[in-house]
Motif scaffolding. Structure first.
Motif, mmCIF file in Angstrom:
data_model
loop_
_atom_site.group_PDB
_atom_site.id
_atom_site.type_symbol
_atom_site.label_atom_id
_atom_site.label_comp_id
_atom_site.label_asym_id
_atom_site.label_seq_id
_atom_site.Cartn_x
_atom_site.Cartn_y
_atom_site.Cartn_z
ATOM 1 N N VAL A 66 2.398 18.155 9.800
ATOM 2 C CA VAL A 66 2.882 16.923 10.923
ATOM 3 C C VAL A 66 4.172 16.761 10.798
ATOM 4 N N LYS A 67 4.823 16.507 12.056
ATOM 5 C CA LYS A 67 6.212 16.069 11.972
ATOM 6 C C LYS A 67 6.412 15.308 12.901
ATOM 7 N N GLU A 68 6.518 13.815 12.562
ATOM 8 C CA GLU A 68 6.590 12.612 13.481
ATOM 9 C C GLU A 68 7.701 12.769 14.255
ATOM 10 N N GLY A 69 7.618 12.343 15.465
ATOM 11 C CA GLY A 69 8.651 12.194 16.627
ATOM 12 C C GLY A 69 9.444 13.352 16.874
ATOM 13 N N SER A 92 4.383 12.665 0.429
ATOM 14 C CA SER A 92 3.993 13.756 -0.347
ATOM 15 C C SER A 92 5.383 14.782 -0.478
ATOM 16 N N HIS A 93 5.368 15.563 -1.520
ATOM 17 C CA HIS A 93 6.284 16.424 -1.882
ATOM 18 C C HIS A 93 6.578 17.506 -0.748
ATOM 19 N N LEU A 94 5.405 18.189 -0.447
ATOM 20 C CA LEU A 94 5.046 19.465 0.235
ATOM 21 C C LEU A 94 4.900 19.143 1.639
ATOM 22 N N GLY A 95 4.541 17.901 2.162
ATOM 23 C CA GLY A 95 4.383 17.309 3.496
ATOM 24 C C GLY A 95 3.052 16.831 3.703
ATOM 25 N N THR A 96 2.631 16.430 4.942
ATOM 26 C CA THR A 96 1.420 16.008 5.229
ATOM 27 C C THR A 96 0.869 17.114 6.304
ATOM 28 N N TYR A 97 -0.477 17.430 5.911
ATOM 29 C CA TYR A 97 -0.955 18.597 6.671
ATOM 30 C C TYR A 97 -2.127 18.170 7.358
ATOM 31 N N ALA A 98 -2.364 18.702 8.598
ATOM 32 C CA ALA A 98 -3.593 18.317 9.372
ATOM 33 C C ALA A 98 -4.138 19.610 9.930
ATOM 34 N N LEU A 99 -5.400 19.646 10.632
ATOM 35 C CA LEU A 99 -5.978 20.483 11.217
ATOM 36 C C LEU A 99 -6.100 20.496 12.618
ATOM 37 N N ASP A 152 0.726 -1.272 -0.006
ATOM 38 C CA ASP A 152 0.126 -0.005 -0.022
ATOM 39 C C ASP A 152 0.885 1.326 0.087
ATOM 40 N N LEU A 153 2.160 1.407 0.517
ATOM 41 C CA LEU A 153 2.940 2.424 0.560
ATOM 42 C C LEU A 153 3.540 2.670 -0.631
ATOM 43 N N ARG A 154 3.710 1.692 -1.474
ATOM 44 C CA ARG A 154 4.052 1.737 -2.745
ATOM 45 C C ARG A 154 2.985 2.318 -3.681
ATOM 46 N N LYS A 155 1.768 1.897 -3.266
ATOM 47 C CA LYS A 155 0.741 2.851 -4.237
ATOM 48 C C LYS A 155 0.844 4.263 -3.674
ATOM 49 N N LEU A 156 0.900 4.497 -2.610
ATOM 50 C CA LEU A 156 0.802 5.926 -2.162
ATOM 51 C C LEU A 156 2.066 6.674 -2.756
ATOM 52 N N ALA A 157 3.308 6.234 -2.696
ATOM 53 C CA ALA A 157 4.610 6.854 -3.357
ATOM 54 C C ALA A 157 4.262 6.864 -4.961
ATOM 55 N N LYS A 158 3.500 5.902 -5.418
ATOM 56 C CA LYS A 158 3.259 6.064 -6.821
ATOM 57 C C LYS A 158 2.266 6.932 -7.359
ATOM 58 N N ALA A 159 1.316 7.287 -6.338
ATOM 59 C CA ALA A 159 0.444 8.581 -6.484
ATOM 60 C C ALA A 159 1.021 9.986 -6.924
ATOM 61 N N ASN A 160 2.458 9.973 -6.270
ATOM 62 C CA ASN A 160 2.893 11.204 -6.502
ATOM 63 C C ASN A 160 2.478 12.422 -6.036
ATOM 64 N N LEU A 161 2.025 12.446 -4.921
ATOM 65 C CA LEU A 161 1.242 13.562 -4.103
ATOM 66 C C LEU A 161 1.998 14.609 -3.956
ATOM 67 N N ASP A 162 1.506 16.019 -4.024
ATOM 68 C CA ASP A 162 2.225 17.293 -3.511
ATOM 69 C C ASP A 162 1.648 17.367 -2.287
ATOM 70 N N LEU A 171 -0.152 8.731 11.957
ATOM 71 C CA LEU A 171 0.418 8.162 10.936
ATOM 72 C C LEU A 171 1.740 7.724 10.735
ATOM 73 N N SER A 172 2.480 6.993 10.061
ATOM 74 C CA SER A 172 3.840 6.576 10.286
ATOM 75 C C SER A 172 4.582 7.428 9.476
ATOM 76 N N ASP A 173 6.010 7.548 9.840
ATOM 77 C CA ASP A 173 6.792 8.319 9.289
ATOM 78 C C ASP A 173 6.963 8.116 7.522
ATOM 79 N N SER A 174 6.799 7.052 7.151
ATOM 80 C CA SER A 174 6.907 6.643 5.692
ATOM 81 C C SER A 174 5.506 7.320 5.192
ATOM 82 N N ILE A 175 4.487 7.327 5.512
ATOM 83 C CA ILE A 175 3.219 8.013 5.104
ATOM 84 C C ILE A 175 3.345 9.705 5.217
#
Length: 525
Positions: free
Chosen positions: A161-164, A123-130, A95-105, A115-119
């Motif tokens: 979001v910055k894990e750890g 994405s190129h610009l990071g993971t955002y949350a509220l 599933d992580l390879r599917k996410l990487a293949k999606a090439n999200l910004d 979420l784990s570090d790998s998720i």
């Protein structure tokens, strides 16, 4: 680096194939933006904690007694047949390879789980949350602390979001007024504010993805409310409902008019203003004044309590404020208010607030002051409030607050549009919209006016309640790409012995007219 030829690829997380109303609104709005490609990331295997039984009971009772316009508990299924990924949080790397293949910004994480570090780094610009308020808590508790303590506003933030780490990167932020009466209504307003903030941030990212500045924000942790807090919440909900019922039974809160001499921008002295009191079965509000000869023409919203629907009327007074004539001038099947009257190319025109009809309409005067006809629709399919024109640098500028979603606030976000010729063509939205995101001074409160070479925009202070006070903002920069203003002063209703609120200010011919809300005993004439 994104270019105009390449769209921004945005992922949003949903749980399984369902999402609450506010995430659905975000998904629908993103799907309508040509420069953004939406990819839904359906999370399975989610581990999350449920709120305790006493909190669930309190939230259920509150929602039954005072439901929001949109239920925060309602969920809708999503079609995952295209532009979607299913991600099992407990599975292997396929599933992580599917996410990487999606090439999200960007990945927007809207599900109540870590979420784990790998998720997070996929994405190129990071993971955002509220983040709601000043601490990270499960979504079920959003707005509870502010409602419980009667804090005036609740903040909504987008964070990277910055894990750890013990800090996040703050991307953008807005505030919305806290609903002191109902947690359900408060949560509906907060989540609707989040919809606006996400869409505004995405719009700016799609135009210039690397231009948004960030700052570090320490992660604050708080415990969810315990048994004692929930018991106290039941008592507070009950007492607030009883107080509201008693107040409604014994008193009428009525908008009235007050007039006086023209005022200075820094010191509107309303203590000596004289009242114009309407009959007890209605209120008069949103006054605009035209002074001609020895007459003042007051264009107002008139709302009879029996119909609870406003229409526009005109009061003709002498120079001492004595009413000589009054007449209804515009009535429609829907509510009207805020009769913004102005002269353009030698004729009188008027723009009422008609958000209920989702239009901004222009009326032309046939015979001043009582006869008017519809001329054209300036904006449509929009819930715009208190539209205010400003003629500047060979353009017509239209200021209004916009309510994007049904449960959102009409007082928080000021939008700006412009056009060259008011009588033809389409208004163009300003690229910085919303130009103001702040219930303390967003919503218009009267005509923009000039003082000592500067332009000033009156606005409403909608905290702690709608139309509480007046603010005056100096317009510093206004062009087709930029807007800046500075809050100069505020006038509070406490400056007048009988006022609870005041929310409109206009002047003409040496006279100033405002409105104010008073409290009248229901059983006395």
């Amino acid at each position: 680096m994104l270019t105009k030829e390449k769209s921004l690829r945005v992922g949003i997380t949903i749980e399984n194939d369902e999402a609450p109303f506010w995430v659905n609104e975000i998904a629908e709005a993103i799907g309508a933006i040509p420069s953004i490609q939406l990819i839904k990331v359906s999370l399975t295997g989610v581990r999350k904690s449920e709120p305790g039984i006493f909190f669930r009971l309190f939230a259920k009772i509150d929602h039954r007694l005072l439901p929001g316009k949109l239920s925060i508990h309602s969920r809708a299924k999503h079609d995952l047949s295209s532009n979607s990924i299913t991600l099992n949080l407990r599975s292997d790397n396929d599933d992580l390879r599917k996410l990487a293949k999606a090439n999200l910004d960007i990945l927007f994480h809207f599900v109540d789980c870590p979420l784990s570090d790998s998720i997070l780094n996929a994405s190129h610009l990071g993971t955002y949350a509220l983040q709601f308020g000043d601490a990270n808590l499960p979504l079920a508790y959003v707005g509870f602390a502010e409602w419980f303590a009667q804090q005036p506003v609740t903040s909504v933030k987008i964070i990277q979001v910055k894990e750890g780490q013990n800090f996040n990167q703050l991307i953008s932020e807005s505030i919305t007024k806290t609903d002191f009466l109902s947690l359900s209504r408060n949560q509906t307003a907060i989540f609707s504010s989040a919809v606006d903030l996400v869409l505004t941030t995405l719009h700016r990212l799609s135009n210039s993805p690397h231009s948004i500045s960030t700052r570090e924000q320490k992660i604050n942790s708080k415990h969810p409310p315990g048994f004692v807090a929930i018991v106290a919440a039941f008592f507070r909900l009950g007492s607030r409902l009883v107080n509201k019922a008693l107040n409604k039974f014994f008193f009428i809160e009525q908008w009235v008019l007050l007039y006086g001499d023209a005022q200075k921008i820094h010191s509107v002295d309303i203590k000596n203003f004289k009242p114009i009191i309407p009959p007890k079965d209605r209120f008069w509000a949103d006054p605009f004044i035209v002074s001609q000869g020895n007459k003042n023409y007051l264009f107002i919203e008139e709302l009879p309590y029996q119909t609870n629907k406003g229409h526009l009327s005109c009061l003709v007074t002498d120079r001492q404020g004595k009413i000589e004539a009054s007449q209804k001038i515009i009535e429609t099947p829907y509510h009207l208010s805020y009769p913004f009257i102005f002269s353009y190319e030698g004729k009188w025109f008027l723009i009422p607030e008609s958000a209920e009809n989702k239009t901004v309409d222009l009326y032309e005067c046939v015979s001043f002051p009582f006869e008017w006809r519809w001329r054209r629709t300036l904006l449509e399919d929009i819930k715009a409030y208190d539209s205010t024109l400003h003629f500047f640098n060979n353009r017509v500028w239209l200021f209004c607050t916009v309510q994007r979603s049904e449960g959102g606030s009409p007082n928080d976000r000021l939008h700006l549009y412009s056009i060259e010729n008011l009588l033809e063509g389409k208004f163009v939205p300003h690229p910085m919209n919303p130009i103001i995101s702040d219930p303390y001074h967003a919503r218009p409160a009267g005509k923009i006016f000039q003082h000592n070479g500067n332009w000033y925009r009156p606005s409403q202070v909608c905290v702690p309640r709608y139309g509480y006070a007046l603010a005056f903002n100096r317009i510093d920069v206004l062009n087709e790409n930029e807007y800046q203003e500075t809050l100069i002063s505020q006038n509070l209703p406490e400056e007048h012995p009988f006022l609870k609120s005041m929310h409109t200010y206009n002047s003409d011919g040496g006279f100033t007219i405002i409105d104010g809300q008073i409290k009248r005993f229901r059983f006395l004439n």
